[in-house]
Write a protein that holds these residues in place. Structure first.
Motif, PDB file in Angstrom:
ATOM      1  N   ASN A 298       0.842  -1.192   0.000  1.00  0.00           N
ATOM      2  CA  ASN A 298       0.000   0.000   0.000  1.00  0.00           C
ATOM      3  C   ASN A 298       0.878   1.242   0.000  1.00  0.00           C
ATOM      4  O   ASN A 298       2.105   1.155   0.117  1.00  0.00           O
ATOM      5  CB  ASN A 298      -1.008  -0.014   1.155  1.00  0.00           C
ATOM      6  N   VAL A 299       0.250   2.400  -0.143  1.00  0.00           N
ATOM      7  CA  VAL A 299       1.000   3.659  -0.247  1.00  0.00           C
ATOM      8  C   VAL A 299       1.869   3.884   0.988  1.00  0.00           C
ATOM      9  O   VAL A 299       3.020   4.317   0.871  1.00  0.00           O
ATOM     10  CB  VAL A 299       0.039   4.843  -0.487  1.00  0.00           C
ATOM     11  N   ASN A 300       1.352   3.575   2.169  1.00  0.00           N
ATOM     12  CA  ASN A 300       2.147   3.764   3.389  1.00  0.00           C
ATOM     13  C   ASN A 300       3.403   2.903   3.386  1.00  0.00           C
ATOM     14  O   ASN A 300       4.473   3.357   3.790  1.00  0.00           O
ATOM     15  CB  ASN A 300       1.308   3.451   4.634  1.00  0.00           C
ATOM     16  N   GLU A 301       3.287   1.666   2.920  1.00  0.00           N
ATOM     17  CA  GLU A 301       4.447   0.777   2.878  1.00  0.00           C
ATOM     18  C   GLU A 301       5.478   1.271   1.865  1.00  0.00           C
ATOM     19  O   GLU A 301       6.687   1.206   2.123  1.00  0.00           O
ATOM     20  CB  GLU A 301       4.002  -0.648   2.543  1.00  0.00           C
ATOM     21  N   ILE A 302       5.009   1.771   0.747  1.00  0.00           N
ATOM     22  CA  ILE A 302       5.938   2.316  -0.252  1.00  0.00           C
ATOM     23  C   ILE A 302       6.596   3.582   0.285  1.00  0.00           C
ATOM     24  O   ILE A 302       7.797   3.792   0.118  1.00  0.00           O
ATOM     25  CB  ILE A 302       5.212   2.590  -1.585  1.00  0.00           C
ATOM     26  N   THR A 303       5.813   4.425   0.960  1.00  0.00           N
ATOM     27  CA  THR A 303       6.346   5.657   1.556  1.00  0.00           C
ATOM     28  C   THR A 303       7.437   5.345   2.566  1.00  0.00           C
ATOM     29  O   THR A 303       8.461   6.040   2.621  1.00  0.00           O
ATOM     30  CB  THR A 303       5.209   6.460   2.236  1.00  0.00           C
TER      31      THR A 303
END
Length: 98
Positions: free
Chosen positions: A33-38
């Protein structure tokens, strides 16, 4: 061609690298998800979302929704086909007519 635009940015290549380095790429189970990529980059969530949109439009990334989160994973099939077609076209164009 959206594919070349997507691949022509260092940030997007970094996102592809992050997605490719996860176990989810090899098992195609969950994605990130976006948080993990961030967490694995130096970018903000809005920046990641913007770049994921471009990668998705180019056919390099797909998303699967689970609850309220979208999980992104690499999808190279169609993009690879397009690149092969372009390569064959260029090869035919560059070969001398016999």
């Amino acid at each position: 061609m959206p594919l070349f635009i997507a691949l022509g940015d260092e940030v997007r290549l970094t996102i592809i690298e992050v997605l490719a380095s996860t176990d989810s790429f090899q098992t195609n189970v969950r994605g990130m998800n976006v948080n993990e990529i961030t967490d694995q980059t130096n970018l903000s969530r809005p920046a990641i979302s913007h770049h994921l949109k471009i990668l998705k439009e180019a056919g390099l990334v797909s998303a699967k929704q689970e609850g309220t989160a979208n999980y992104y994973f690499l999808t190279f099939g169609e993009s690879t086909r397009k690149l092969c077609t372009l390569g064959q076209y260029l090869q035919n164009f560059m070969d001398p007519v016999q």
